[in-house]
Design a protein around this motif. Structure first.
Motif, PDB file in Angstrom:
ATOM      1  N   SER A   7      13.111 -19.823   4.660  1.00 20.93           N
ATOM      2  CA  SER A   7      13.698 -19.573   5.584  1.00 20.93           C
ATOM      3  C   SER A   7      13.819 -18.093   6.015  1.00 20.93           C
ATOM      4  CB  SER A   7      15.183 -19.562   5.723  1.00 20.93           C
ATOM      5  OG  SER A   7      15.341 -19.333   7.600  1.00 20.93           O
ATOM      6  N   ASP A   8      13.485 -17.087   6.235  1.00 20.06           N
ATOM      7  CA  ASP A   8      12.828 -15.895   6.364  1.00 20.06           C
ATOM      8  C   ASP A   8      12.627 -15.249   8.004  1.00 20.06           C
ATOM      9  OD1 ASP A   8      12.319 -13.401   4.377  1.00 20.06           O
ATOM     10  OD2 ASP A   8      11.765 -13.474   6.026  1.00 20.06           O
ATOM     11  N   VAL A   9      12.522 -13.906   8.159  1.00 18.62           N
ATOM     12  CA  VAL A   9      12.281 -13.396   9.418  1.00 18.62           C
ATOM     13  C   VAL A   9      10.939 -13.081   9.914  1.00 18.62           C
ATOM     14  CG1 VAL A   9      14.511 -13.578  10.076  1.00 18.62           C
ATOM     15  CG2 VAL A   9      13.001 -11.203   9.153  1.00 18.62           C
ATOM     16  N   ALA A  10       9.990 -12.855   8.330  1.00 18.99           N
ATOM     17  CA  ALA A  10       8.570 -12.494   8.027  1.00 18.99           C
ATOM     18  C   ALA A  10       7.745 -13.264   8.087  1.00 18.99           C
ATOM     19  CB  ALA A  10       8.818 -11.317   7.237  1.00 18.99           C
ATOM     20  N   ASP A  11       7.164 -13.618   8.612  1.00 12.31           N
ATOM     21  CA  ASP A  11       5.837 -15.162   8.463  1.00 12.31           C
ATOM     22  C   ASP A  11       5.606 -14.624   7.215  1.00 12.31           C
ATOM     23  OD1 ASP A  11       5.460 -17.596   9.753  1.00 12.31           O
ATOM     24  OD2 ASP A  11       3.503 -16.677  10.140  1.00 12.31           O
ATOM     25  N   GLY A  12       4.212 -13.348   7.348  1.00 17.35           N
ATOM     26  CA  GLY A  12       3.724 -13.396   6.092  1.00 17.35           C
ATOM     27  C   GLY A  12       4.091 -13.283   5.258  1.00 17.35           C
ATOM     28  N   MET A  13       4.781 -13.277   4.450  1.00 17.52           N
ATOM     29  CA  MET A  13       6.233 -13.532   2.980  1.00 17.52           C
ATOM     30  C   MET A  13       6.313 -14.441   2.672  1.00 17.52           C
ATOM     31  SD  MET A  13       6.596 -11.129   1.746  1.00 17.52           S
ATOM     32  CE  MET A  13       8.187 -10.622   0.958  1.00 17.52           C
ATOM     33  N   LEU A  14       6.471 -15.698   4.140  1.00 19.39           N
ATOM     34  CA  LEU A  14       6.030 -16.750   4.379  1.00 19.39           C
ATOM     35  C   LEU A  14       5.195 -17.285   3.086  1.00 19.39           C
ATOM     36  CD1 LEU A  14       8.774 -18.433   6.387  1.00 19.39           C
ATOM     37  CD2 LEU A  14       9.635 -18.315   4.789  1.00 19.39           C
ATOM     38  N   ARG A  15       4.242 -17.317   4.264  1.00 18.40           N
ATOM     39  CA  ARG A  15       2.851 -16.982   4.324  1.00 18.40           C
ATOM     40  C   ARG A  15       2.652 -17.297   2.540  1.00 18.40           C
ATOM     41  NH1 ARG A  15       0.185 -13.748   8.359  1.00 18.40           N
ATOM     42  NH2 ARG A  15       1.166 -14.797   9.983  1.00 18.40           N
ATOM     43  N   GLY A  16       3.441 -16.818   1.599  1.00 19.70           N
ATOM     44  CA  GLY A  16       2.498 -16.789  -0.044  1.00 19.70           C
ATOM     45  C   GLY A  16       3.103 -17.653  -0.504  1.00 19.70           C
ATOM     46  N   ARG A  17       4.025 -18.251   0.097  1.00 20.10           N
ATOM     47  CA  ARG A  17       5.072 -19.419  -0.638  1.00 20.10           C
ATOM     48  C   ARG A  17       4.702 -20.692  -1.284  1.00 20.10           C
ATOM     49  NH1 ARG A  17       4.773 -21.288   3.908  1.00 20.10           N
ATOM     50  NH2 ARG A  17       5.009 -23.638   4.298  1.00 20.10           N
ATOM     51  N   PRO A  18       4.532 -20.959  -2.174  1.00 21.77           N
ATOM     52  CA  PRO A  18       4.026 -22.266  -2.869  1.00 21.77           C
ATOM     53  C   PRO A  18       3.376 -23.277  -1.938  1.00 21.77           C
ATOM     54  CG  PRO A  18       5.749 -21.324  -4.438  1.00 21.77           C
ATOM     55  CD  PRO A  18       5.525 -20.764  -2.978  1.00 21.77           C
ATOM     56  N   ALA A  19       2.511 -23.861  -2.467  1.00 20.61           N
ATOM     57  CA  ALA A  19       1.852 -25.305  -1.336  1.00 20.61           C
ATOM     58  C   ALA A  19       3.881 -26.118  -1.805  1.00 20.61           C
ATOM     59  CB  ALA A  19       1.120 -25.832  -1.643  1.00 20.61           C
ATOM     60  N   GLY A  20       3.576 -27.036  -1.266  1.00 16.83           N
ATOM     61  CA  GLY A  20       4.785 -27.913  -0.855  1.00 16.83           C
ATOM     62  C   GLY A  20       6.326 -27.955  -0.412  1.00 16.83           C
ATOM     63  N   ILE A  21       6.131 -26.235  -0.505  1.00 17.99           N
ATOM     64  CA  ILE A  21       7.763 -25.999   0.200  1.00 17.99           C
ATOM     65  C   ILE A  21       7.831 -25.393   1.895  1.00 17.99           C
ATOM     66  CG2 ILE A  21       9.182 -23.685  -0.589  1.00 17.99           C
ATOM     67  CD1 ILE A  21       9.441 -23.394  -2.779  1.00 17.99           C
ATOM     68  N   PRO A  22       8.655 -26.507   2.482  1.00 15.94           N
ATOM     69  CA  PRO A  22       8.858 -26.245   3.642  1.00 15.94           C
ATOM     70  C   PRO A  22       9.047 -24.770   4.073  1.00 15.94           C
ATOM     71  CG  PRO A  22       9.775 -27.868   3.205  1.00 15.94           C
ATOM     72  CD  PRO A  22       9.058 -27.966   2.016  1.00 15.94           C
ATOM     73  N   ALA A  23       8.616 -24.299   5.239  1.00 18.07           N
ATOM     74  CA  ALA A  23       9.785 -23.308   5.447  1.00 18.07           C
ATOM     75  C   ALA A  23      10.124 -23.169   7.443  1.00 18.07           C
ATOM     76  CB  ALA A  23       8.308 -22.158   5.498  1.00 18.07           C
ATOM     77  N   VAL A  24      10.869 -22.793   7.379  1.00 17.19           N
ATOM     78  CA  VAL A  24      11.272 -22.264   9.024  1.00 17.19           C
ATOM     79  C   VAL A  24      11.350 -20.440   9.065  1.00 17.19           C
ATOM     80  CG1 VAL A  24      12.337 -24.878   8.702  1.00 17.19           C
ATOM     81  CG2 VAL A  24      13.379 -22.508   8.517  1.00 17.19           C
ATOM     82  N   LEU A  25      10.846 -20.184  10.266  1.00 10.62           N
ATOM     83  CA  LEU A  25      10.339 -19.212  10.539  1.00 10.62           C
ATOM     84  C   LEU A  25      11.822 -18.853  11.279  1.00 10.62           C
ATOM     85  CD1 LEU A  25       8.539 -16.668   9.879  1.00 10.62           C
ATOM     86  CD2 LEU A  25       8.341 -16.890  12.333  1.00 10.62           C
ATOM     87  N   ALA A  26      13.567 -18.445  10.020  1.00 13.82           N
ATOM     88  CA  ALA A  26      14.392 -18.061  11.413  1.00 13.82           C
ATOM     89  C   ALA A  26      15.631 -16.771  11.238  1.00 13.82           C
ATOM     90  CB  ALA A  26      14.849 -19.270  11.232  1.00 13.82           C
ATOM     91  N   ASP A  27      16.053 -16.125  11.732  1.00 15.46           N
ATOM     92  CA  ASP A  27      17.753 -15.129  10.871  1.00 15.46           C
ATOM     93  C   ASP A  27      18.324 -16.121  10.153  1.00 15.46           C
ATOM     94  OD1 ASP A  27      19.558 -13.998  11.084  1.00 15.46           O
ATOM     95  OD2 ASP A  27      18.082 -12.217  11.932  1.00 15.46           O
ATOM     96  N   ALA A  28      18.339 -15.275   8.691  1.00 19.62           N
ATOM     97  CA  ALA A  28      20.287 -16.162   8.672  1.00 19.62           C
ATOM     98  C   ALA A  28      21.565 -16.248   9.084  1.00 19.62           C
ATOM     99  CB  ALA A  28      20.152 -15.238   7.018  1.00 19.62           C
ATOM    100  N   ALA A  29      21.002 -15.557   9.971  1.00 18.44           N
ATOM    101  CA  ALA A  29      22.068 -15.588  11.295  1.00 18.44           C
ATOM    102  C   ALA A  29      22.849 -16.925  12.037  1.00 18.44           C
ATOM    103  CB  ALA A  29      22.840 -14.562  12.029  1.00 18.44           C
ATOM    104  N   SER A  30      21.259 -17.331  12.188  1.00 22.35           N
ATOM    105  CA  SER A  30      21.201 -18.446  13.996  1.00 22.35           C
ATOM    106  C   SER A  30      20.464 -19.453  12.948  1.00 22.35           C
ATOM    107  CB  SER A  30      20.611 -17.760  14.693  1.00 22.35           C
ATOM    108  OG  SER A  30      20.321 -18.993  15.700  1.00 22.35           O
ATOM    109  N   LEU A  31      21.030 -19.940  12.008  1.00 21.12           N
ATOM    110  CA  LEU A  31      19.733 -21.197  11.329  1.00 21.12           C
ATOM    111  C   LEU A  31      19.786 -22.623  11.790  1.00 21.12           C
ATOM    112  CD1 LEU A  31      21.859 -20.632   7.962  1.00 21.12           C
ATOM    113  CD2 LEU A  31      19.354 -19.978   8.210  1.00 21.12           C
TER     114      LEU A  31
END
Length: 257
Positions: free
Chosen positions: A70-94
């Protein structure tokens, strides 16, 4: 809530991050996850402020059955390894129900948060345990200042979000007592702060400069430099850091449950 300017900076730095800082932060994440306050075998893990999900990957490598980034920066999340799901979200409101996970990891992200206690309370809502990292008090390894100083001679000035982070936000978390107090204020019953020394794995001056120039505060400036000027600045930075190797990073780890 993530401090204004942080998301944009990390999105801008995403490509440079994967070429330099990611490998360093993967080592730091593995050390952090290694002292998690719960058993990782078959655990469900949420990686908050995940970036490229190095902490999620470390948890999976240590036996977790599933890890979500989980992160607010979509560009960073796109670099995650294949197979790890992701959500675009602020840590204060999961966007998860209570106690969805067994553990939350939060690697070096609390210093980006305007209200880290609110973030940790939200973390405690979705999981009974947290492991979070921060840097130890002080300026850190001297290669950091050495690289910034070289690029400052070529026109770099720290962006406002970074100046505020260093002056106002990080002092609350880059301190053992402060970090411990945040854990207690968020409602964790068992709170421990450990200090770890981690080999950054940087074997050459060029690797050190790639690490530092890929950081979100510096990468946008570096990417805008004329190629000839950039090459000259890199060479100067490599010369400056060469006598300062090796690089060991001192970090604090909050273990809450």
């Amino acid at each position: 809530m993530t401090m204004p300017g942080v998301r944009e900076a990390y999105d801008d730095a995403a490509e440079s991050w994967r070429r330099g800082p990611e490998a360093v932060y993967a080592r730091l994440a593995d050390a952090m996850v290694g002292v998690a306050p719960v058993e990782l075998q078959d655990a469900l893990v949420l990686d908050v402020g995940a970036g490229t999900a190095v902490a999620a990957r470390a948890a999976l490598d240590r036996g977790a059955s599933r890890a979500v980034a989980s992160d607010v920066a979509d560009g960073m999340l796109r670099g995650r390894p294949a197979g790890i799901p992701a959500v675009l979200a602020d840590a204060a409101s999961l966007p998860f129900a209570d106690r969805t996970f067994d553990l939350v990891t939060a690697a070096f992200c609390l210093g980006h948060m305007a209200d880290p206690v609110a973030v940790l309370r939200e973390v405690r809502r979705v999981a009974p345990a947290v492991v979070a990292s921060a840097f130890t008090p002080g300026p850190g390894h001297p290669v950091k200042a050495a690289v910034d100083e070289v690029f400052a001679r070529h026109g770099f000035t720290a962006p406002p979000w970074y100046q505020r982070q260093k002056a106002e936000l990080e002092p609350r978390v880059d301190d053992p007592d402060g970090l411990r107090s945040l854990g207690h204020a968020a409602g964790f019953w068992q709170v421990e702060v450990r200090q770890l020394e981690v080999d950054a794995g940087l074997e050459s001056p060029a690797a050190v400069v790639a690490w530092r120039t890929g950081m979100a505060h510096l990468a946008p400036f570096v990417s805008g430099l004329d190629p000839a000027l950039l090459a000259r600045a890199r060479a100067e930075a490599e010369e400056a850091v060469a006598p300062l190797l090796p690089v060991t990073i001192s970090m604090l780890v909050l273990c809450g449950s």
